[in-house]
Design a protein around this motif. Structure first.
Motif: not given
Length: 361
Positions: A52, A59, A77, A127, A133
């Protein structure tokens, strides 16, 4: 006492040769060595990872489904421990397609994009505030074929977002197209009517990269072992082809070649692309006025079947994942010439496919 800065390397692998899945490594820059901090193996074959933008979440695209009967993949995630880089699972969702091969995150941190090679389709995910997620927000199936023996159907290979997150560029190896999708950042979706950029028949666009500061983009073409160059219209995100250049070393003979990955140096002066077959990285000089490329040389990757590679964010090193020889080879980068030099240092990892880097200050 102030926390000592750390460098963390994340490695995605195929679950073969006793691989333990995702490797979290602490990197010692002075000695070019690593210490294993953690391994994570929630599913089989976590082959591609994405950080991220805020560096708090990661992820992972797993080829294995959520259960034994599920033919689709799974996206997991993770939160990242701010002091160690260790991963803690937040949630998992179905990838919605077969054989996820590439995952990316939009630069605003709102959407995850997923490409499925075997399924020839793409999916997107919103997100959540937790970093986890949503279930699939968009799912789009590509259809068609092209002229190469490996192009009997669609084969989605990567989705790369624009710098502002407004567009995402989907490279489909099977149908020789780059498709520009409009992104809805609020919903985590893409519009179903893309702008289609047709590539040379038989090229097989695989990975795609924007120049870090200039209005140019570059497509690595796996089947033809070429890089196509595009000018970028910054008002609407349109691409216009302006050039194409060979990846291979004419002095080497190899029966099989397949382009794999493409990345810039941090200063945007040099572009690198990996080839499986000749097992090298080609080094290009980037013309800062025209965006065109000039080949500077080829560097053996220190192993067999180089997949993803990582240009060090400090600008000094390059890490190459050699899948068939179970090693990450480390090179120094000469910023004056763009050329790479083998350090002789290797990180032994079974079946490595993906590498990324996190700095903890």
């Amino acid at each position: 006492m102030a926390q000592k800065s750390k460098e963390i390397i994340y490695v995605g692998t195929y679950s073969q040769n006793n691989s333990k899945g995702i490797y979290v490594l602490e990197f010692d820059r002075e000695n070019l060595t690593t210490t294993t901090v953690q391994t994570v193996h929630d599913k089989q074959n976590p082959t591609f990872l994405a950080l991220h933008p805020n560096k708090q979440f990661l992820y992972a695209a797993y080829r294995e489904g959520k259960d034994e009967k599920d033919e689709t993949g799974t996206i997991v995630s993770y939160s990242i421990a701010p002091d160690t880089g260790k991963l803690s699972k937040i949630n998992e969702v179905s990838s919605a397609g077969v054989s996820p091969c590439h995952i990316s995150v939009d630069p605003t941190g709102n959407v995850v994009f997923l490409s499925h090679y075997q399924g020839g389709n793409l999916s997107t995910f919103k997100i959540l505030e937790t970093g986890g997620l949503s279930e699939v927000a968009s799912f789009i199936q590509h259809t068609g074929k092209s002229v190469h023996a490996n192009q009997t159907k669609a084969h989605m290979h990567s989705m790369i977002p624009s710098a502002d997150g407004e567009w995402v560029y989907a490279s489909d190896l099977g149908i020789d197209q780059i498709l520009k999708y409009k992104v809805n950042l609020e919903k985590g979706t893409v519009d179903e009517n893309p702008v289609i950029i047709k590539t040379t028949p038989g090229a097989g666009p695989r990975h795609f990269v924007f120049h870090p500061s200039l209005p140019f983009a570059y497509s690595l073409e796996e089947l033809s072992n070429t890089v196509s160059i595009y000018s970028l219209d910054q008002t609407n995100g349109d691409l216009s082809p302006i050039g194409r250049i060979n990846m291979l070393n004419d002095k080497l003979h190899s029966d099989y070649n397949a382009g794999a990955d493409i990345h810039f140096s941090m200063d945007g002066r040099w572009l690198y692309a990996s080839n499986r077959g000749q097992d090298n990285l080609v080094v290009y000089k980037v013309d800062q006025a025209t965006g065109l490329l000039e080949t500077q040389g080829h560097v053996p990757t220190g192993g067999i079947h180089p997949r993803n590679f990582k240009v060090d964010e400090k600008g000094a090193l390059v890490f190459v994942a050699n899948m068939e020889t179970d090693n990450l080879a480390i090179f120094t980068l000469d910023s004056d010439t763009g050329m790479l030099k083998a350090t002789g240092k290797n990180i032994e990892i079974p079946r490595p496919v993906f590498i990324d880097q996190l700095f903890i200050e």
